[in-house]
Design an enzyme around this catalytic site. Structure first.
Site, PDB file in Angstrom:
ATOM      1  N   GLU A 273      -7.139   5.349  -0.768  1.00  0.00           N
ATOM      2  CA  GLU A 273      -8.218   6.330  -0.679  1.00  0.00           C
ATOM      3  C   GLU A 273      -8.691   6.774  -2.064  1.00  0.00           C
ATOM      4  O   GLU A 273      -9.831   7.185  -2.236  1.00  0.00           O
ATOM      5  CB  GLU A 273      -7.738   7.553   0.113  1.00  0.00           C
ATOM      6  N   HIS A 294      12.657 -11.226   4.429  1.00  0.00           N
ATOM      7  CA  HIS A 294      12.777 -12.235   5.495  1.00  0.00           C
ATOM      8  C   HIS A 294      11.505 -12.300   6.329  1.00  0.00           C
ATOM      9  O   HIS A 294      11.523 -12.826   7.440  1.00  0.00           O
ATOM     10  CB  HIS A 294      13.993 -11.896   6.366  1.00  0.00           C
ATOM     11  N   LYS A 405     -16.063   9.087  11.021  1.00  0.00           N
ATOM     12  CA  LYS A 405     -15.705  10.396  11.617  1.00  0.00           C
ATOM     13  C   LYS A 405     -16.907  10.980  12.354  1.00  0.00           C
ATOM     14  O   LYS A 405     -16.817  11.420  13.502  1.00  0.00           O
ATOM     15  CB  LYS A 405     -15.296  11.380  10.522  1.00  0.00           C
TER      16      LYS A 405
END
Ligand SMILES: O=P(O)(O)OC[C@H]1O[C@](O)(CO)[C@@H](O)[C@@H]1O
Length: 432
Positions: A273, A294, A405
């Site tokens: 951000e 792994h 938003k």
């Protein structure tokens, strides 16, 4: 906090930075440090985050949470910077590695319902956090939690603490119900606010040493200066910037301690951000050592040459002895313990990347305690601000998140806007 940048040098890695280039960057660091110091002196938006050790009164936080300090479980309702720091601190420092700290930082109905079903509300403290006080996910979850407490016959106004900005719907609600309320320090963006009430309230309720966290932050603050060679935070920020400029567009953040896994999440928001601007910025990838050796290491060692790996490890760690093996093939495990094994895995992985010419940096803290965590959180905030200064981006805002938003809000309100039209007009090519 210690930062080893040796494996980021061009003599070891490609992309890499030469010693003389690093000296050159250090001149830029000196200039950037002056800018940062100037911003701090005026408590300027963003730079004020580096003043938190002076601004935050741990005692005041303790007093504010006193009414709910008997809680066995803290439920934090917040998202992004209003949740990640708090989870990082309690996972690292509480005896049960954060199990007593439940974080509702998403609006998945299945998850929320499941979490609430497991809670005995009379033993819960609700910690509602939102800097803006307007974040839909946080407010919706809080309404759901409140109703669940009502239905359980528990007075939520007696069990709720609020941390928010000076004004906004959440501040109004807190005032209306006379809830204990703490302020998000002025001028501090959410993702830089872990070392304030935003990150410290659950830790204070659950008995962590919040004073020691702030002492560690002070210690890191004392390292800020005009050279990366004297400041671990600036060294990490400057080298990450330099490696990105040379092609390392991915930063795989790999703590070698389970209790530091949430720290990688916190780092991901901080880095993404703050630095994801103007078409640049490293993509933070979360990994965990030794587990992701792994699963992801193949890529980092032999895939696209666009990644730096950031290791994070405590120097001291508890040990769990490995029992005497009863098979010849396991003889190499004789007399060792899991902590030694984990350290050997880190050293080997680090060397394997260097052997393949892949850049990596090691961040170390003395041990997993409150002081070291405070140092680390502060140091990495300083690292991010330095990287932003060097990259010339506006480190402290996040304008690109607003479109989504606002569109979600338009959709919920059934409004027809340009944004909802874009949702309507989605290009579809469904394969089933
Ligand atoms: O604390 P608030 O205002 O609820 O915001 C939560 C998070 O949402 C963001 O604004 C991004 O949408 C983050 O920067 C912030 O940490």
């Amino acid at each position: 906090m210690y930062v080893d940048i040796g494996n980021a040098l061009a003599s070891v890695a490609d992309p890499g930075v030469t010693r003389s280039e690093l000296e050159g960057i250090d001149d830029q660091v000196a200039a950037a440090h002056s800018r940062i110091a100037e911003g701090r002196a005026d408590n300027e938006f963003g730079y004020a985050a580096l003043n938190l050790p002076a601004l935050v009164d741990a005692g005041a936080i303790r007093r504010a949470v006193e009414p709910v300090a008997d809680a066995g479980t803290v439920v934090t309702v917040g998202i992004g910077g209003s949740a990640l720091g708090a989870r990082t601190i309690t996972t690292a420092l509480t005896d049960d590695a954060g199990d007593s700290h439940v974080v509702l930082d998403n609006v998945d109905p299945d998850e929320v319902e499941g979490v609430l079903a497991d809670l005995s509300f009379e033993d819960v403290a609700v910690n509602v956090v939102s800097k803006s006080g307007t974040t839909a996910e946080t407010l919706a979850n809080f309404l759901v939690v409140r109703e669940a407490m009502d239905e359980a016959g528990v007075d939520w106004t007696e069990r709720t603490v609020v941390t928010t900005g000076q004004s906004g719907p959440l501040a109004d609600l807190a005032a209306e119900h006379d809830l204990p309320t703490l302020a998000v320090p002025t001028g501090v963006p959410g993702r830089f606010s872990a070392l304030s009430a935003v990150g410290l309230v659950p830790a204070a309720i659950l008995g962590c040493d919040v004073e020691a966290i702030m002492e560690g932050a002070w210690e890191a603050e004392a390292t800020l200066g005009p050279s990366l060679f004297d400041c671990p935070g600036y060294a990490y920020g400057a080298v990450s910037y330099a490696l990105e400029a040379r092609g390392a567009s991915v930063n795989a953040f790999m703590p070698y301690a389970e209790r530091l896994e949430p720290f990688a999440e916190w780092f991901a928001q901080l880095w993404a951000e703050s630095l994801g601007k103007d078409g640049g910025g490293q993509t933070p990838a979360r990994a965990l050592g030794a587990t992701d050796q792994h699963s992801q290491l193949q890529l980092y060692r032999a895939g696209r040459r666009n990644t730096m790996v950031s290791f994070l490890t405590p120097r001291e760690r508890p040990g769990v002895e490995v029992p005497e093996p009863d098979a010849e093939a396991l003889a190499y495990l004789a007399g060792t313990d899991l902590g030694e094994l984990l350290d050997a895995e880190l050293q080997a992985t680090e060397a394997s990347l260097a052997e393949a010419g892949r850049p990596n940096v090691r961040i170390e803290i003395d041990r997993l305690d409150a002081h070291s965590l405070g140092e680390l959180l502060y140091g990495m905030c300083a690292a991010c601000i330095m990287a932003g200064e060097l990259a010339g981006v506006d480190t402290f805002t996040q304008p690109a998140v607003e479109w989504g938003k606002e569109t979600a809000r338009d959709l919920l309100q059934g409004e027809e806007t340009e944004r909802t039209a874009a949702v309507e007009d989605k290009t579809e090519l469904v394969v089933e």
